[in-house]
Design a protein around this motif. Structure first.
Motif, mmCIF file in Angstrom:
data_model
loop_
_atom_site.group_PDB
_atom_site.id
_atom_site.type_symbol
_atom_site.label_atom_id
_atom_site.label_comp_id
_atom_site.label_asym_id
_atom_site.label_seq_id
_atom_site.Cartn_x
_atom_site.Cartn_y
_atom_site.Cartn_z
ATOM 1 N N TYR A 1 -24.678 -1.907 -23.101
ATOM 2 C CA TYR A 1 -26.012 -0.552 -23.335
ATOM 3 C C TYR A 1 -24.754 -0.234 -24.493
ATOM 4 C CZ TYR A 1 -27.557 -1.717 -18.900
ATOM 5 O OH TYR A 1 -28.541 -2.933 -18.235
ATOM 6 N N VAL A 2 -25.761 0.685 -25.047
ATOM 7 C CA VAL A 2 -25.508 1.557 -26.381
ATOM 8 C C VAL A 2 -25.830 3.179 -26.620
ATOM 9 C CG1 VAL A 2 -25.693 1.865 -28.246
ATOM 10 C CG2 VAL A 2 -26.768 -0.816 -27.803
ATOM 11 N N ASP A 3 -24.704 3.881 -26.507
ATOM 12 C CA ASP A 3 -24.692 5.591 -25.986
ATOM 13 C C ASP A 3 -24.444 6.140 -27.523
ATOM 14 O OD1 ASP A 3 -24.680 7.898 -25.089
ATOM 15 O OD2 ASP A 3 -25.712 7.205 -23.463
ATOM 16 N N ASN A 4 -24.379 7.312 -27.880
ATOM 17 C CA ASN A 4 -23.879 8.145 -29.031
ATOM 18 C C ASN A 4 -23.008 9.172 -28.431
ATOM 19 O OD1 ASN A 4 -25.402 6.784 -30.975
ATOM 20 N ND2 ASN A 4 -27.563 7.791 -30.766
ATOM 21 N N ASN A 5 -22.928 9.099 -27.171
ATOM 22 C CA ASN A 5 -22.706 9.756 -25.929
ATOM 23 C C ASN A 5 -21.005 9.195 -26.479
ATOM 24 O OD1 ASN A 5 -20.734 12.158 -24.570
ATOM 25 N ND2 ASN A 5 -22.316 12.136 -23.627
ATOM 26 N N ALA A 6 -20.052 9.848 -26.995
ATOM 27 C CA ALA A 6 -18.728 8.989 -27.470
ATOM 28 C C ALA A 6 -18.171 9.018 -25.830
ATOM 29 C CB ALA A 6 -17.752 9.422 -28.132
ATOM 30 N N LYS A 7 -18.464 9.895 -24.343
ATOM 31 C CA LYS A 7 -17.402 10.188 -23.392
ATOM 32 C C LYS A 7 -17.867 8.795 -22.853
ATOM 33 C CE LYS A 7 -17.733 14.892 -22.991
ATOM 34 N NZ LYS A 7 -17.424 16.382 -22.768
ATOM 35 N N ASN A 8 -19.183 7.737 -23.181
ATOM 36 C CA ASN A 8 -19.558 7.798 -22.540
ATOM 37 C C ASN A 8 -19.414 5.893 -22.683
ATOM 38 O OD1 ASN A 8 -20.778 8.979 -20.098
ATOM 39 N ND2 ASN A 8 -22.813 9.081 -21.536
ATOM 40 N N ALA A 9 -18.879 5.885 -24.209
ATOM 41 C CA ALA A 9 -19.289 4.996 -25.034
ATOM 42 C C ALA A 9 -17.400 4.730 -24.972
ATOM 43 C CB ALA A 9 -19.510 4.798 -26.250
#
Length: 397
Positions: free
Chosen positions: A28-36
């Motif tokens: 899964y790809v996410d731009n939010n650094a807290k999630n990635a």
């Protein structure tokens, strides 16, 4: 086939159950650094990692499935920054435009199923044309999903009947039927819904458990009404001149029970869904509230000031008759809170202000479950069972 899914929010959560099990979700790809970077999504019975956009170049995949609302922004990021070929980028918001063969390779057929025949808790019913329930349950996973638990709760009561006011074509009946031994009295005033309801129950197991009544339920039996039908498979009643209506009778809950020789103590559940006139139905059940101990579950839709006042009166009547604990759900089926009449009044005020344009809408109406004090523990227990199906933590660290 291997895919990556861009997004970890509601849209990606919604599509997961439709993805075929031979399709590998690489990440899964996410731009939010807290999630990635170290996060995981529990999907397809396995943990799948969450990566940043920069990590996508190190992953081998056949297609990038974009599952966010602002998909065009992500498309441009994929094309310009990550150099992903256009033919490998698939936007969920444009699902119906996909090549059919490709769509069927990734998803099972239910992803675009608009069939009239719909299976609810193992019961197949004909919803008629344009009914909104399939799409609502597809996009809002908790929508109307608490209904079966209402039926399960009646198994711990000593009565014999569930009263379903606003039965429509039998969708809530189907949701409850296999979870209780109670008989059902289903009330639906609208001719086209009533006829489809009558047709549907002929295909149910043991239709003799189900009684039908075509009537408007109201606290003012002297008034006459007509139904205003929406394009989403629902209807609301409107007062009308007796000379211009097809004479569907108006009855109170108490009158109907007496007419059917059902005692107040025999009612386990009173379920109401009448698009804004639920308070009328509650007030029309004053003897049932006083002498019985049924669970009461209603859709609290208030739009006009008159409806707002009517609901306040209904709350007071409930409270006066020992219904002092209320369990509130939003209109998507998500549980909000437990509280007394003050909490209920506050939520009613909130929704009424939203309808006047003072604030934006987060939810347009809400559902309420209430009971007398000896059944509070049952409500709490079954709500807990219900919520256990919907994990609070989508991401594990």
């Amino acid at each position: 086939m291997t895919i990556i899914i861009w997004g970890i929010g509601n849209m990606s959560c919604l599509i997961e159950e439709y993805i075929k099990h031979d399709v590998i979700i690489a990440a899964y790809v996410d731009n939010n650094a807290k999630n990635a970077g170290g996060g995981y999504v529990n999907a397809h019975e396995r943990k799948t990692r969450i990566v940043s956009a920069d990590e996508v170049k190190d992953i081998a995949f056949d297609f990038c499935v974009i599952a966010v609302k602002d998909s065009q922004t992500i498309v441009q990021q994929c094309l310009k920054d990550l150099k992903i070929p256009k033919e490998k980028i698939l936007e969920i918001v444009k699902l119906t435009e996909w090549d059919i063969d490709l769509r069927n390779r990734i998803f099972n057929e239910r992803i675009v199923d608009n069939s009239r025949n719909y299976v609810i808790e193992g019961v197949c019913i004909d919803l008629g044309e344009g009914h909104a329930l399939p799409s609502y349950q597809k996009y809002f996973k908790m929508y109307d999903r608490f209904i079966p638990y209402l039926a399960k709760m009646t198994q711990e009561k000593t009565g014999k009947y569930i009263i379903d006011i606003g039965a429509n074509v039998g969708d809530t009946l189907a949701a409850m039927l296999n979870h209780t031994d109670d008989n059902f009295l289903c009330i639906e005033p609208v001719g086209q819904f009533f006829n489809l309801l009558a047709s549907n129950i002929q295909h149910f197991d043991n239709p003799n458990r189900i009684w039908l009544e075509q009537a408007f339920i109201t606290d003012k039996m002297s008034e006459t009404y007509e139904a205003i039908i929406s394009d989403k498979g629902t209807a609301a009643k409107m007062p009308t001149d007796s000379n211009t209506t097809s004479r569907i009778p108006s009855k109170s809950v108490d009158y109907l029970l007496e007419e059917r020789n059902i005692t107040y103590e025999e009612v386990d559940l009173l379920k109401i869904d009448t698009d804004g006139f639920d308070a009328d139905c509650i007030i029309s059940a004053s003897k049932l509230l006083e002498k019985g101990s049924a669970f009461i579950y209603w859709e609290n839709y208030n739009e006009t000031y008159d409806q707002y006042i009517k609901y306040l009166n209904a709350y007071r009547l409930l409270n006066e008759n020992g219904y002092s604990v209320f369990f509130v759900f939003d209109n998507y089926g998500n549980y909000l809170c437990k509280g007394g009449i003050d909490v209920l009044n506050s939520i009613l005020d909130y929704v009424q202000r939203a309808h006047t344009g003072c604030i934006g809408n987060t939810f347009k109406y809400f559902d309420v479950l209430t009971c007398k004090m000896n059944d509070v523990e049952k409500c709490e227990r079954y709500i807990t069972q219900y919520l256990d199906q919907y994990l609070l933590h989508r991401i594990s660290w």
